[in-house]
Design a protein around this motif. Structure first.
Motif, PDB file in Angstrom:
ATOM      1  N   VAL A 141       0.793  -1.128  -0.089  1.00 25.30           N
ATOM      2  CA  VAL A 141       0.116  -0.099  -0.117  1.00 25.30           C
ATOM      3  C   VAL A 141       0.752   1.312  -0.043  1.00 25.30           C
ATOM      4  N   MET A 142       2.060   1.397   0.849  1.00 25.82           N
ATOM      5  CA  MET A 142       2.584   2.501   0.960  1.00 25.82           C
ATOM      6  C   MET A 142       3.716   2.424  -0.473  1.00 25.82           C
ATOM      7  N   ARG A 143       3.732   1.474  -0.937  1.00 27.49           N
ATOM      8  CA  ARG A 143       4.662   1.598  -2.449  1.00 27.49           C
ATOM      9  C   ARG A 143       3.680   2.459  -3.322  1.00 27.49           C
ATOM     10  N   LEU A 144       2.233   1.926  -3.235  1.00 27.33           N
ATOM     11  CA  LEU A 144       1.274   2.438  -4.339  1.00 27.33           C
ATOM     12  C   LEU A 144       0.975   3.954  -3.686  1.00 27.33           C
ATOM     13  N   LYS A 145       1.843   4.833  -3.795  1.00 28.87           N
ATOM     14  CA  LYS A 145       1.794   6.189  -3.316  1.00 28.87           C
ATOM     15  C   LYS A 145       0.567   6.722  -3.937  1.00 28.87           C
ATOM     16  N   ASN A 146       0.591   6.644  -5.622  1.00 29.45           N
ATOM     17  CA  ASN A 146      -0.617   7.505  -6.147  1.00 29.45           C
ATOM     18  C   ASN A 146      -1.764   6.544  -6.484  1.00 29.45           C
ATOM     19  N   SER A 147      -2.068   5.726  -5.454  1.00 30.22           N
ATOM     20  CA  SER A 147      -3.331   4.826  -5.735  1.00 30.22           C
ATOM     21  C   SER A 147      -4.287   5.955  -5.158  1.00 30.22           C
ATOM     22  N   SER A 148      -5.543   5.290  -5.671  1.00 30.98           N
ATOM     23  CA  SER A 148      -6.810   6.141  -5.278  1.00 30.98           C
ATOM     24  C   SER A 148      -6.839   6.344  -3.875  1.00 30.98           C
ATOM     25  N   MET A 149      -6.627   5.399  -3.088  1.00 30.13           N
ATOM     26  CA  MET A 149      -6.774   5.329  -1.781  1.00 30.13           C
ATOM     27  C   MET A 149      -5.733   6.023  -0.862  1.00 30.13           C
ATOM     28  N   ASN A 150      -4.649   6.083  -1.419  1.00 33.26           N
ATOM     29  CA  ASN A 150      -3.429   6.865  -0.564  1.00 33.26           C
ATOM     30  C   ASN A 150      -3.930   8.472  -1.098  1.00 33.26           C
ATOM     31  N   VAL A 151      -4.294   8.487  -2.330  1.00 41.49           N
ATOM     32  CA  VAL A 151      -4.356   9.961  -2.471  1.00 41.49           C
ATOM     33  C   VAL A 151      -5.580  10.499  -1.806  1.00 41.49           C
ATOM     34  N   ALA A 152      -6.673   9.831  -1.719  1.00 44.69           N
ATOM     35  CA  ALA A 152      -7.823  10.016  -0.748  1.00 44.69           C
ATOM     36  C   ALA A 152      -7.549  10.561   0.526  1.00 44.69           C
TER      37      ALA A 152
END
Lengths: 326, 326
Positions: A68-79
């Motif tokens: 999850v932390m690697r996927l910095k620009n995922s919709s979840m992190n961005v939200a």
């Protein structure tokens, strides 16, 4: 104005149910502003109605904290980051529970003094109109007795502030009602709650009575709580299926159905998780709402309503105050 | 001749349901001999039909291991000792699970190599006529990964020998289907089963799919397994109650009921634990059957039938052989 940020991706049914739910919710609530994060091309219907932020990466359902932390620009992190940046009141996602928990904890932090966040949701009970608050239904894989005792406190504060219950009757989920029953952490939590004179502590409760309407709050470790949630859900589904086929047997049974349709509808409304839908990640410093992974439009709408209610009831503030005074 | 020893006391509904069940069972099975232990004056109807042993003390429902041992002359202890002395094939009780487990383990011992006994029972599934074997549903308060892996083996052997299932599909009960989900002991058990190439091991299963008919064996620690058992039981009861009141609403709904009576009856028969009733304490060196604490006559009759079947299928021998070859 209540400001809600929505992660539109990661649910089993795709972003279209989220889009429909948001449209309906905005129609019904003119005191709400929504910012939505996800694949821009899937969110075009929301242009002009919401702020749309393009964040095309999706956190997979089975993602661990590191991924999850690697996927910095995922919709979840961005939200979650957007919620912080624009000082929104709440964030809602139907993506991976584990991913959402990690990302929310890292970005928003836990409320000072909280050992672990817990996923809390109201469950329907046998008594019409009465809910029982159950936590943790799946944020953790294991919990200590001390953590369970703190869940009891957070659950109590939640029940008081969201449902206005006075002196909520709080139980520990166990394999027997008597003191001394249960897994080691349950026994430890029992001891802590008893010795501290925890207001409303009512002992252990067996899983078969958890939905009887007797309890206001039921506390479990995240693993057992999740087993409880899904066991009741599974059984309700099996029985509904059987009832339907009983009614479909022949012309007479179909006529029979016409006569009990209203009663049956009442039952499914009482038991339908969609109507209470939206679990809060309690203990995080912000209103973080997890919609069911398999949310349809109704369920996601309900999660948005939960986000609004939690904001209006200042649940996070109440938990903070309650923990300070404990 | 199958020889069964019965503890007539300690159930929620008193000894009278046990007496009625035994009378009916002996009527239906002329190849069974029963010895019954309990308050002699309550068992007078069985004189001439069974050997009656007077053992008036009762092990209370909430008794711990030490208390059970102190109650040497309780009906439960006498029943287990009698089983050993007269070389009976099985012993049945509806008294305290913990007490029965302690007394049976001390008197009959575990099968060599068994780490912990587990309470195993067949559950009905969505698929008519298909059961799923679930263990441990309540013998233990906590279990290690190694113990869970051994439960998987015992469950598999049970499914093969009692139900004749070939290559049973065996799952671990968890909070997610993916590898890596679950409490620490579940992860450990997953690793052991995977690395040992356990035949039929099919990974994790969520509680909502445990009764879908996909699994032949589902393995849980005793605490979570008990939560699962009682959550499904509780939900089934709540829904049955709601269905009944839907049908009782008015004259039309009552007429409606007449048309679906058969379908509804089929459903309750499929889901009724009474019909599969009687859980075995698997891993003990003998057929030890625990009837539900709130057994009525039908449920206790069913537990007697389980005792007979387990004897005829030589389950204990099969487990011994299976463990030797593992």
């Amino acid at each position: 104005m209540v400001k809600i940020v929505v992660d539109a991706m990661g649910g089993d049914n795709g972003s279209s149910v989220v889009v429909s739910a948001i449209k309906q919710f905005l129609k019904d609530n003119n005191d709400v502003e929504i910012t939505v994060c996800g694949k821009k091309e899937e969110l075009s219907e929301l242009e002009g109605k919401c702020v749309v932020i393009d964040a095309p990466d999706i956190v997979p359902m089975e993602a661990g904290a590191l991924e999850v932390m690697r996927l910095k620009n995922s919709s979840m992190n961005v939200a979650i980051r957007t919620m912080k940046e624009i000082k929104a009141d709440a964030v809602v996602s139907c993506g991976s529970t584990g991913g959402f928990l990690s990302a929310a904890t890292i970005n928003l932090k836990l409320i000072p003094g909280v050992k672990r966040a817990a996923l809390v949701a109201p469950f329907p009970t046998k008594i019409k109109g009465k809910n029982v608050v159950i936590l943790d239904i799946g944020a953790n894989n294991e919990n200590s007795g001390e953590e369970l005792a703190q869940f009891a406190l957070m659950g109590k504060l939640y029940s008081e502030s969201v449902y206005g219950v006075k002196q909520p009757k709080t139980y520990l989920l166990s394999n027997g009602a008597e003191e001394g029953k249960g897994a080691p952490e349950v026994k430890e939590a029992y001891k802590i709650l008893k010795e501290s004179g925890f207001e409303g502590f009512s002992g252990n409760i067996e899983a078969r009575y958890a939905l009887s309407g007797e309890a206001d709050v039921v506390v479990a470790d995240g693993f057992s709580g999740n087993i409880f949630l899904k066991a009741t859900e599974g059984m309700a589904k099996i029985m509904s299926g059987m009832i339907k086929s009983a009614f479909k047997k022949n012309l007479w049974s179909k006529i029979g159905y016409l006569h009990v349709r209203k009663g049956m509808k009442e039952m499914s409304e009482t038991l339908d998780y969609k109507n209470t839908g939206g679990a809060m990640l309690l203990g995080i410093n912000g209103n973080v709402i997890k919609a069911h992974g398999s949310s349809d439009e109704v369920a996601f709408y309900s999660a948005l309503r939960v986000a609004k209610v939690l904001t209006e009831k200042s649940v996070v503030e109440q938990i903070k105050k309650g923990l300070e005074n404990a």
